[in-house]
Design an enzyme around this catalytic site. Structure first.
Site, mmCIF file in Angstrom:
data_model
loop_
_atom_site.group_PDB
_atom_site.id
_atom_site.type_symbol
_atom_site.label_atom_id
_atom_site.label_comp_id
_atom_site.label_asym_id
_atom_site.label_seq_id
_atom_site.Cartn_x
_atom_site.Cartn_y
_atom_site.Cartn_z
ATOM 1 N N THR A 88 -3.491 6.227 -22.096
ATOM 2 C CA THR A 88 -3.309 4.888 -21.547
ATOM 3 C C THR A 88 -1.843 4.532 -21.812
ATOM 4 O OG1 THR A 88 -4.001 3.951 -23.657
ATOM 5 C CG2 THR A 88 -5.667 4.063 -21.923
ATOM 6 N N GLU A 108 -0.567 4.768 -0.519
ATOM 7 C CA GLU A 108 -1.416 5.952 -0.744
ATOM 8 C C GLU A 108 -0.593 7.205 -0.534
ATOM 9 O OE1 GLU A 108 -5.213 5.886 1.250
ATOM 10 O OE2 GLU A 108 -5.518 3.808 0.661
ATOM 11 N N TYR A 115 0.856 -1.199 0.000
ATOM 12 C CA TYR A 115 0.000 0.000 0.000
ATOM 13 C C TYR A 115 0.879 1.231 0.000
ATOM 14 C CZ TYR A 115 -4.946 -0.853 0.075
ATOM 15 O OH TYR A 115 -6.219 -1.137 -0.320
#
Ligand code: DSN
Length: 434
Positions: A228, A58, A56
């Site tokens: 993309t 963030e 993780y």
């Protein structure tokens, strides 16, 4: 079944293993002409399949909400720095998980709900996120679409300017998913300047061509550019936003443009970034910075022109009469196949040629039963095909279109395609990683 964390995928899950192996056979034995698809390198696959999926992170490099991110920061900073170098970008956010969330973040950063913007009509070559009424962009914002000229099927920048002067949009999106000609980003910028609108370019399809100057690069011109990373850029399935640092319409604001974009991505829309995919992007950008990549992008365009010529030689009409980029849209109307794009797509699938049904400008059928097919060359060019193979593929496509219900002809084409593909094996050292 008892789970052993060290067992290989092949040992743990025969069903998923089987599907992956079948997909490998499909790719290897057929011709992939969907213009938004490509095949990535083994190095990109390895980065994506790595232990980075565990973490993780963030926040952003140096400002995370979780501990233990020192190596994740290395990964994300490498992806950002390489993307900046590739496109000459001032600021890059590599966290969006694909093109749609990247576009959503830009809407969120630059407009209030209900604001007016202009985007390219979906049936003529735009994208769902450029204002389609069934998408967040058309539901939550007021889209005034622009279209191509009915006769030439080309973008008409004078008409777009007239429409913009009336609509007074807060943002104009330039970009394409099915427009086969070069986009004049400078002309779009002039329209944006004339009406005081932000300019967002969505280069998802043509990013590789822009990075190598095979197509005009909008990054020095526009406020924001989204893309993309899995199409011509030949990276993992994901997205990215590039922008100027300064907000030219809000110089005194609490956040500059780069900060607005970052804040919209996190915490505005996403939680933990997918760092294994960001690692895949970093690897792809490193590959894209090498001289061979420019040669690859030039070959994509040469191959597209060769395929277009071959199709037209067989009497197949193309939208705008050709291509300047990696894609083309074949019109089936003069073949008596109005609204039959799906049938043509299916027949080509049976022959080992993968394309997608597509609307044509001012579509006489419907979005689900359109009158065109879209074809492109990024994946076959990665495989090593050149102009001579494109000529054969064009002739094979025409044979199927002209004999849509003739199983013998379709079987014959399938055999020819298989022979062609055998000369260019894909992932021949294929193994399931892990
Ligand atoms: N779905 C993509 C395409 O095929 O063009 C656009 O995001």
């Amino acid at each position: 079944m008892s789970v052993n964390m060290k067992d290989s995928l092949e040992k743990v899950d025969s069903e998923i293993t089987g599907a992956i192996k079948n997909e490998h056979t499909r790719l290897n034995e057929g011709v992939e002409l969907i213009p938004s698809e490509n095949v990535v390198s083994k190095a990109v696959l390895q980065a994506m399949g790595s232990i980075l999926t565990n973490k993780y992170s963030e926040g952003y490099p140096g400002k995370r909400y979780y501990g233990g991110n020192e190596f994740i920061d290395v990964v994300e900073n490498l992806a950002i720095d390489r993307a900046k170098k590739l496109f000459g970008a001032e600021h890059v956010n590599v966290q969006p998980n694909s093109g749609s969330p990247a576009n959503q973040a830009v809407f969120f950063a630059l407009m209030n709900l209900g604001d007016t913007f202009m985007g390219f009509d979906l049936t003529a070559g735009g994208h769902l996120t450029h204002g389609s009424p069934v998408n967040f962009s058309g539901k939550q914002y007021n889209c005034v679409p622009y279209n191509v000229d009915k006769e030439t099927e080309l973008l008409d920048y004078d008409q777009i300017k007239k429409d913009a002067l009336k609509a007074k949009p807060k943002m104009i999106i330039s970009g394409l998913t099915a427009y086969p000609r070069e986009i004049d980003f400078k002309a779009f910028q002039e329209v944006c300047d004339a009406v005081g609108a932000y300019h967002m370019a969505d280069i998802a399809h043509i990013a590789g061509l822009c990075a190598t100057n095979v197509h005009q690069n909008p990054v020095p011109v526009c406020d924001v550019v989204t893309t993309t990373t899995h199409k011509t850029l030949r990276g993992p399935r994901s997205g990215m936003i590039m922008c100027k640092t300064e907000d030219r319409f809000d110089k005194e604001g609490k956040r500059n443009l780069a900060q607005k974009i970052d804040f919209a991505v996190f915490p505005g829309l996403s939680g933990g970034p997918h760092e294994h995919t960001i690692a895949g992007k970093a690897v792809a950008f490193l590959e894209d910075l090498q001289p061979e990549y420019k040669t690859y992008c030039q070959q994509i365009v040469k191959n597209a022109k060769a395929l277009a010529d071959s199709l037209m030689d067989q009497g197949i009409e193309l939208v705008t009469g050709g291509t300047d980029n990696h894609l083309m849209v074949a019109k089936l109307v003069n073949k008596g196949l109005t609204g039959k794009g799906k049938e043509v797509q299916n027949a080509l699938d049976e022959a080992g040629i993968t394309v997608n049904k597509n609307t044509i400008p001012y579509e006489p059928g419907s979005p689900f039963n359109p009158s065109g097919i879209r074809l492109g060359t990024p994946a076959v060019t990665s495989r090593g095909f050149k102009e001579s193979e494109m000529k054969v593929i064009g002739e094979s496509i025409a044979k199927v279109i002209d004999n849509l219900n003739d199983k013998t002809v379709i079987e014959g084409v399938k055999k020819d395609i298989l022979e062609l593909c055998k000369q260019y094996p894909l992932y021949d050292d294929f193994q399931i990683l892990g």
